[in-house]
Design a protein around this motif. Sequence first.
Motif, PDB file in Angstrom:
ATOM      1  N   SER A  85     -95.745 -44.958-115.872  1.00 42.70           N
ATOM      2  CA  SER A  85     -96.182 -45.662-117.077  1.00 42.70           C
ATOM      3  C   SER A  85     -96.972 -46.890-116.656  1.00 42.70           C
ATOM      4  O   SER A  85     -96.425 -47.806-116.032  1.00 42.70           O
ATOM      5  N   PHE A  86     -98.281 -46.874-116.947  1.00 49.92           N
ATOM      6  CA  PHE A  86     -99.163 -47.977-116.585  1.00 49.92           C
ATOM      7  C   PHE A  86     -98.985 -48.391-115.119  1.00 49.92           C
ATOM      8  O   PHE A  86     -98.756 -49.551-114.802  1.00 49.92           O
ATOM      9  N   GLN A  87     -99.051 -47.389-114.250  1.00 51.00           N
ATOM     10  CA  GLN A  87     -99.037 -47.539-112.784  1.00 51.00           C
ATOM     11  C   GLN A  87     -97.688 -47.965-112.210  1.00 51.00           C
ATOM     12  O   GLN A  87     -97.596 -48.312-111.032  1.00 51.00           O
ATOM     13  N   GLN A  88     -96.639 -47.905-113.017  1.00 46.69           N
ATOM     14  CA  GLN A  88     -95.306 -48.258-112.541  1.00 46.69           C
ATOM     15  C   GLN A  88     -94.373 -47.062-112.688  1.00 46.69           C
ATOM     16  O   GLN A  88     -94.535 -46.239-113.595  1.00 46.69           O
ATOM     17  N   PHE A  89     -93.360 -46.977-111.802  1.00 49.67           N
ATOM     18  CA  PHE A  89     -92.390 -45.890-111.836  1.00 49.67           C
ATOM     19  C   PHE A  89     -91.226 -46.233-112.763  1.00 49.67           C
ATOM     20  O   PHE A  89     -90.681 -47.335-112.714  1.00 49.67           O
ATOM     21  N   TYR A  90     -90.853 -45.241-113.579  1.00 45.19           N
ATOM     22  CA  TYR A  90     -89.700 -45.388-114.463  1.00 45.19           C
ATOM     23  C   TYR A  90     -88.925 -44.079-114.489  1.00 45.19           C
ATOM     24  O   TYR A  90     -89.432 -43.024-114.091  1.00 45.19           O
ATOM     25  N   GLY A  91     -87.696 -44.153-114.973  1.00 47.21           N
ATOM     26  CA  GLY A  91     -86.904 -42.965-115.240  1.00 47.21           C
ATOM     27  C   GLY A  91     -86.629 -42.884-116.727  1.00 47.21           C
ATOM     28  O   GLY A  91     -87.016 -43.772-117.496  1.00 47.21           O
ATOM     29  N   LEU A  92     -85.959 -41.827-117.142  1.00 46.10           N
ATOM     30  CA  LEU A  92     -85.572 -41.701-118.545  1.00 46.10           C
ATOM     31  C   LEU A  92     -84.255 -42.420-118.797  1.00 46.10           C
ATOM     32  O   LEU A  92     -83.366 -42.426-117.947  1.00 46.10           O
ATOM     33  N   GLY A  93     -84.123 -42.996-119.973  1.00 44.09           N
ATOM     34  CA  GLY A  93     -82.853 -43.593-120.356  1.00 44.09           C
ATOM     35  C   GLY A  93     -81.953 -42.552-120.994  1.00 44.09           C
ATOM     36  O   GLY A  93     -82.221 -41.350-120.946  1.00 44.09           O
ATOM     37  N   SER A  94     -80.904 -42.997-121.619  1.00 48.51           N
ATOM     38  CA  SER A  94     -79.989 -42.077-122.286  1.00 48.51           C
ATOM     39  C   SER A  94     -80.628 -41.549-123.562  1.00 48.51           C
ATOM     40  O   SER A  94     -81.580 -42.135-124.102  1.00 48.51           O
ATOM     41  N   ARG A  95     -80.114 -40.453-124.084  1.00 44.45           N
ATOM     42  CA  ARG A  95     -80.624 -39.867-125.313  1.00 44.45           C
ATOM     43  C   ARG A  95     -80.485 -40.863-126.451  1.00 44.45           C
ATOM     44  O   ARG A  95     -79.444 -41.493-126.624  1.00 44.45           O
ATOM     45  N   VAL A  96     -81.537 -41.014-127.246  1.00 47.04           N
ATOM     46  CA  VAL A  96     -81.530 -42.045-128.285  1.00 47.04           C
ATOM     47  C   VAL A  96     -81.192 -41.501-129.660  1.00 47.04           C
ATOM     48  O   VAL A  96     -80.826 -42.266-130.564  1.00 47.04           O
ATOM     49  N   HIS A  97     -81.322 -40.163-129.857  1.00 46.97           N
ATOM     50  CA  HIS A  97     -81.056 -39.598-131.181  1.00 46.97           C
ATOM     51  C   HIS A  97     -80.878 -38.093-131.030  1.00 46.97           C
ATOM     52  O   HIS A  97     -81.458 -37.486-130.127  1.00 46.97           O
TER      53      HIS A  97
END
Length: 218
Positions: free
Chosen positions: A186-198
Amino acid sequence: MHQVSNPSILYFGTPVVLVGTTNSDNTFNLAPISSAFWLGYRCMIGIAAHSKTTENILRTRECVLNLPSVNQAEAVDKLALLTGSNPVPAGKVAKGYVHEPDKFSRAKLTPGESEIVKAPRVLECPVHLEAQFVGIHPFAAETGIENIRSVTMELKIVRVHLDDSILSDQNRDHVDPEKWKPLIMSFQQFYGLGSRVHSSKLASVPQKLYRTPDTERA
């Protein structure tokens, strides 16, 4: 309040993919991309028009889409600013890229043999998708061929390999989204997924209803 803006990139959050291909001398190339989406057993990837990966896919008509989890973020980062092209294209020189003939060693990743294609799998990645080339579409074609810098490629998935650690306990042909933690750019940065939101009404549709002739052939 929304503002009119002009960002340089529009990477709002997409999965990282390590594309494994075979060079003309039968060595392997490995390239990280983050422009990809799937419909059934077809995948569209966006990639530089003049990259080594593009050259290899057009020549061999195959590749492997290796999907890293958050656990492979460090290895993926080691592949940044490396290219299999020699000489390095001018556009990549400006961004600081250097030529690297052995990306697997540089990233400390392990090549694995595929079953249908000759391109390499990445054994550390939880997901390997063996794929065959179907078609290509240039981006910005209306501006003139000399301005084409990127292309999209349609790929057909012909074999899927999933690590046991991400499979559903109830159905070994299903990925458990609670176990699968894809690496996201995301915009040149690494992220993971969070917990399910819904909860999702779409989840009530049996996955078998999405199967297609491509699915059965793979």
